[in-house]
Write an enzyme that holds these catalytic residues in place. Structure first.
Site, PDB file in Angstrom:
ATOM      1  N   ARG A 124      52.635 -32.882  40.087  1.00  0.00           N
ATOM      2  CA  ARG A 124      52.299 -32.794  41.512  1.00  0.00           C
ATOM      3  C   ARG A 124      50.945 -33.444  41.753  1.00  0.00           C
ATOM      4  NH1 ARG A 124      55.067 -27.034  43.385  1.00  0.00           N
ATOM      5  NH2 ARG A 124      56.948 -28.056  44.144  1.00  0.00           N
ATOM      6  N   TYR A 232      46.299 -22.833  41.508  1.00  0.00           N
ATOM      7  CA  TYR A 232      47.288 -21.875  41.003  1.00  0.00           C
ATOM      8  C   TYR A 232      46.720 -20.459  41.035  1.00  0.00           C
ATOM      9  CZ  TYR A 232      49.825 -25.960  39.394  1.00  0.00           C
ATOM     10  OH  TYR A 232      50.499 -27.147  39.349  1.00  0.00           O
TER      11      TYR A 232
END
Length: 377
Positions: A124, A232
């Site tokens: 990503r 994250y």
């Protein structure tokens, strides 16, 4: 000679999507490829064979005819044993391999000497956004989850004022605010539901509120520091988990619809709703478990079933929700693949440069070996 691209019909149970559309056939030909498509490839996405032929593809009658001499094979799911056995040595296979769980397919591709790329492993990063199948398919899954919830729910979603009285708006709670969760929020809001959402990443609060929903979390100091520099979630303390669980449990009791979206690559899906949570909900409530294929976020959910609990709660466990909106899912997935092939086909020549950061991250098998570190482990 031009690079020969082959697309076979999907044979995995319940798979309605396809890996190429007439639009992307033209783009692949422009890259310098020829395209062969197995008859019936697009039927699940409402694409007749004649449309492929009109776009410049050759439609062939069966798997072996399509794969004969193919340099690159495009799939939605990993190839079947029959397809793998028909590959020429050194062929390139590009699909969503589900490589962490489908070890048999990975091993078969290794044994066949194929260079196999898993689209779910595309990193990503900015230059790979147009290849991001996880986002394109999760976006549609989030939309479809709300449609399935509305179908299973015995009442309307919006508030309606009538001469006979007012119908209250449904209360919808979305657990997990990734791509699927954000689309679920937006869709439920469009249908008129009162929407709340939760996630352990503090940055998602602003995203939730920008869509007109309310964010639910214990917003203490630990929560405000619960995200890594890469975006994250960090592991939370047991104390925080207990406080968040108490808040969530009190909220779920009041909800009409709950949609769970939490997935962890390479690991079973985390359990977000226990049997006690489900038992606390009102009769007629609906839960949609988007993670059911990975073990499920909801205790009691079952793959490809709608379970009705003793207290009258429906738990929807359909797999492959993007496949329930197949025409759009195929269109987006095919564009993802075409962008990826732009890294492999240069001036009409197949060039596999495993030093490219995208190809290096996505390759699973090459030269008769499993080369992806995560899959090897």
């Amino acid at each position: 000679m031009a690079v020969a691209v082959a697309v076979t019909r999907e044979r995995r149970e319940g798979e309605t999507r396809c890996a190429v559309t007439p639009e992307t056939v033209k783009k692949l030909i422009a890259l310098g490829a020829t395209v062969a498509v197995e008859a019936g490839t697009g039927l699940g996405s409402s694409i007749p064979d004649a449309d492929y032929a009109a776009a410049g593809a050759t439609v062939k009658p069966d798997t072996r005819a399509v794969l004969d001499g193919a340099d690159i094979v495009l799939k939605v799911r990993g190839p079947t044993a029959q397809e793998t056995s028909a590959l020429k040595p050194g062929a390139v296979v590009v699909s969503m391999l589900d490589a962490y769980r489908d070890k048999a397919t990975v091993e078969a591709l290794r044994g066949a000497g194929a260079t196999a790329f898993a689209m779910e492993f595309v990193p990503r990063i900015t230059r790979a956004q147009v290849m991001d199948v996880l986002s394109s398919q999760a976006n549609l899954a989030g939309y479809r989850a709300v449609i399935e919830a509305a179908y299973a729910y015995g009442k309307g979603f919006p508030m309606m004022m009538t001469a006979a009285g007012t119908v209250a708006a449904a209360k919808c709670f979305v657990m997990g605010v990734g791509v699927a969760g954000l689309q679920a929020i937006a869709t439920a809001r469009r249908l008129g539901a009162v929407v709340t959402a939760t996630d352990v990443r503090p940055a998602t609060k602003e995203q939730v509120e920008s869509l007109g929903a309310k964010f639910l979390a214990v917003e203490d100091e630990e929560f405000r520091n619960a995200q890594t520099a890469g975006g994250y979630a960090k592991e939370m303390s047991d104390d925080y988990k207990a406080k968040q669980a108490e808040l969530t449990a009190g909220h779920i009791v009041k909800q009409d619809v709950v949609i769970t979206t939490a997935l962890i690559p390479g690991r079973p899906a985390p359990k977000l709703l226990t049997a006690a949570h489900v038992a606390s909900m009102k009769p007629g409530s609906v839960i949609v478990d988007l993670a059911v294929e990975a073990g499920g976020n909801v205790e009691g959910s079952k793959l490809n079933e709608v379970v009705t609990t003793p207290n009258g709660v429906s738990i929807v466990g359909w797999s492959n929700l993007p496949g329930r909106i197949a025409a759009d899912a195929s269109a987006l997935y095919a564009r993802n693949l075409t962008a990826f092939l732009g890294l492999l086909v240069k001036d009409g020549t197949l060039t596999v440069d495993l030093e490219d950061e995208i190809l290096k991250a996505a390759v699973v098998t090459h030269g008769g070996a499993v080369v992806h570190e995560g899959v090897k482990g």
